[in-house]
Design a protein around this motif. Sequence first.
Motif, PDB file in Angstrom:
ATOM      1  N   MET A   1      44.450  50.471 -19.397  1.00 16.29           N
ATOM      2  CA  MET A   1      43.015  50.602 -19.227  1.00 16.29           C
ATOM      3  C   MET A   1      42.689  50.954 -17.790  1.00 16.29           C
ATOM      4  SD  MET A   1      40.134  47.635 -19.523  1.00 16.29           S
ATOM      5  CE  MET A   1      38.466  47.925 -18.967  1.00 16.29           C
ATOM      6  N   THR A   2      41.689  51.821 -17.586  1.00 11.65           N
ATOM      7  CA  THR A   2      41.206  52.109 -16.258  1.00 11.65           C
ATOM      8  C   THR A   2      39.921  51.333 -16.038  1.00 11.65           C
ATOM      9  OG1 THR A   2      42.079  54.331 -16.425  1.00 11.65           O
ATOM     10  CG2 THR A   2      40.488  53.931 -14.697  1.00 11.65           C
ATOM     11  N   PRO A   3      39.905  50.308 -15.187  1.00  6.61           N
ATOM     12  CA  PRO A   3      38.721  49.506 -14.997  1.00  6.61           C
ATOM     13  C   PRO A   3      37.629  50.289 -14.298  1.00  6.61           C
ATOM     14  CG  PRO A   3      40.483  48.760 -13.554  1.00  6.61           C
ATOM     15  CD  PRO A   3      41.028  49.876 -14.369  1.00  6.61           C
ATOM     16  N   THR A   4      36.370  49.855 -14.475  1.00  5.82           N
ATOM     17  CA  THR A   4      35.256  50.531 -13.832  1.00  5.82           C
ATOM     18  C   THR A   4      35.163  50.164 -12.366  1.00  5.82           C
ATOM     19  OG1 THR A   4      33.829  48.729 -14.568  1.00  5.82           O
ATOM     20  CG2 THR A   4      33.910  50.693 -15.947  1.00  5.82           C
ATOM     21  N   GLN A   5      35.812  49.095 -11.953  1.00  5.30           N
ATOM     22  CA  GLN A   5      35.847  48.737 -10.548  1.00  5.30           C
ATOM     23  C   GLN A   5      37.182  48.076 -10.256  1.00  5.30           C
ATOM     24  OE1 GLN A   5      32.620  46.002 -10.079  1.00  5.30           O
ATOM     25  NE2 GLN A   5      33.600  44.382 -11.220  1.00  5.30           N
ATOM     26  N   LEU A  64      42.726  49.421 -27.316  1.00  2.00           N
ATOM     27  CA  LEU A  64      41.849  48.809 -26.323  1.00  2.00           C
ATOM     28  C   LEU A  64      42.347  49.100 -24.910  1.00  2.00           C
ATOM     29  CD1 LEU A  64      41.515  45.331 -28.079  1.00  2.00           C
ATOM     30  CD2 LEU A  64      39.886  47.225 -28.169  1.00  2.00           C
ATOM     31  N   GLY A  65      41.578  49.883 -24.160  1.00  2.00           N
ATOM     32  CA  GLY A  65      42.013  50.281 -22.827  1.00  2.00           C
ATOM     33  C   GLY A  65      43.083  51.332 -22.921  1.00  2.00           C
ATOM     34  N   ALA A  66      42.781  52.442 -23.589  1.00  5.54           N
ATOM     35  CA  ALA A  66      43.790  53.436 -23.945  1.00  5.54           C
ATOM     36  C   ALA A  66      44.324  54.212 -22.757  1.00  5.54           C
ATOM     37  CB  ALA A  66      43.203  54.419 -24.961  1.00  5.54           C
ATOM     38  N   TRP A 135      45.354  47.370 -30.651  1.00  6.25           N
ATOM     39  CA  TRP A 135      46.464  47.476 -29.704  1.00  6.25           C
ATOM     40  C   TRP A 135      45.915  47.331 -28.293  1.00  6.25           C
ATOM     41  CZ3 TRP A 135      51.722  48.373 -30.572  1.00  6.25           C
ATOM     42  CH2 TRP A 135      52.482  48.644 -29.427  1.00  6.25           C
ATOM     43  N   ALA A 136      46.478  46.419 -27.500  1.00  6.01           N
ATOM     44  CA  ALA A 136      46.068  46.228 -26.105  1.00  6.01           C
ATOM     45  C   ALA A 136      47.314  46.257 -25.237  1.00  6.01           C
ATOM     46  CB  ALA A 136      45.322  44.907 -25.938  1.00  6.01           C
ATOM     47  N   ALA A 137      47.618  47.419 -24.660  1.00  3.28           N
ATOM     48  CA  ALA A 137      48.823  47.598 -23.853  1.00  3.28           C
ATOM     49  C   ALA A 137      48.466  47.595 -22.380  1.00  3.28           C
ATOM     50  CB  ALA A 137      49.529  48.901 -24.225  1.00  3.28           C
ATOM     51  N   LEU A 138      48.908  46.569 -21.653  1.00  2.00           N
ATOM     52  CA  LEU A 138      48.694  46.458 -20.211  1.00  2.00           C
ATOM     53  C   LEU A 138      47.223  46.606 -19.846  1.00  2.00           C
ATOM     54  CD1 LEU A 138      51.708  48.644 -18.961  1.00  2.00           C
ATOM     55  CD2 LEU A 138      51.676  46.212 -19.531  1.00  2.00           C
ATOM     56  N   SER A 139      46.338  46.062 -20.681  1.00  2.00           N
ATOM     57  CA  SER A 139      44.895  46.232 -20.456  1.00  2.00           C
ATOM     58  C   SER A 139      44.128  44.926 -20.352  1.00  2.00           C
ATOM     59  CB  SER A 139      44.283  47.089 -21.573  1.00  2.00           C
ATOM     60  OG  SER A 139      44.488  46.507 -22.845  1.00  2.00           O
ATOM     61  N   LEU A 140      44.568  43.877 -21.036  1.00  2.00           N
ATOM     62  CA  LEU A 140      43.767  42.652 -21.077  1.00  2.00           C
ATOM     63  C   LEU A 140      43.613  42.002 -19.705  1.00  2.00           C
ATOM     64  CD1 LEU A 140      44.648  40.704 -24.348  1.00  2.00           C
ATOM     65  CD2 LEU A 140      42.582  41.992 -23.797  1.00  2.00           C
TER      66      LEU A 140
END
Length: 305
Positions: A1-5, A64-66, A135-140
């Motif tokens: 996932m790329t966070p917004t901040q 989730l957080g692709a 699927w949540a890969a390295l995003s949570l």
Amino acid sequence: MTPTQTPANHSHHDRPGHGPALGDDSNLAEFQNLDGVLGAPVLAAALNAAAGALGTAPRTVVDLGAGTGTGTLALTLAAQFQNAQIHSLDASPSMLDRLAAAAATADVDDRIETHVVDLDGDWPAVLPHEADLAWAALSLHHVTDPARVLSQTFEALRLGGVLVVTEVAGVTTYDPADLGTGRAGLGERIVGALAAHGYPVTADWTIALAEAGFAPVERHAYTFTASARTTDGARYLALQLTMSLARLTEDLSADDLTALDDAITALVAGTSEVVMTSGRFSWIAVRPITTGSNQHDTGAPGDSR
């Protein structure tokens, strides 16, 4: 996932939370893709475990957080589950543009739908109906409130649906420990300095998943390896160490920084033989078919070794 901040740093690696961002979109996109390519055995094993837990082929999958698709994860999902519609969620439009382009090239764009959405928001609203597989890969570890996201995921899944969470585990090691520079212990000092900044984030999600209502919850342990003896491995390590160099200019000695720069130069030149090893955990969590006070009767949190 790329966070917004950029998430806040912390050093509590034994529980879910934030870690520092990896860098700009171009480097991050390539790094994510290579992580997926090198982690293909982990991906395949986790997908097989998820398929086994589901029992039937999923028709709706949410990523989730692709990001870019984490090494074309969405394409792998589309290939393995050929009747599934894949909903790829991320906060970065540029990352999803890359994913959409890859999907078009692979001729599966009719089954992969991208959604620009923040996992800290009302992301379930973009789904047309309940999902079979999430699927949540390295995003949570990027989200502000993991418990809320897990609760949202629980509700977004159908009864009997499955969530797969994958995260980094254990300690990263380099062989040789000097990264081929003659600077003894360089690898350990890099790992220690990054850990002081909260990277990589390692957390055990078993309890959090159970508290969200999932049962059973199984944790599977895998090994992730990047070898400079391969083109992809060398490029992955060059990107990883380049980002580490940018982070650690105030943490390492001048001699260590010079040696680290030399290690990167060797990786780019194709003369390095460094091998990096780290762990990965994958959690297979089921939304119980039984509801109400007996919903946990289908199993208890466990550990698959």
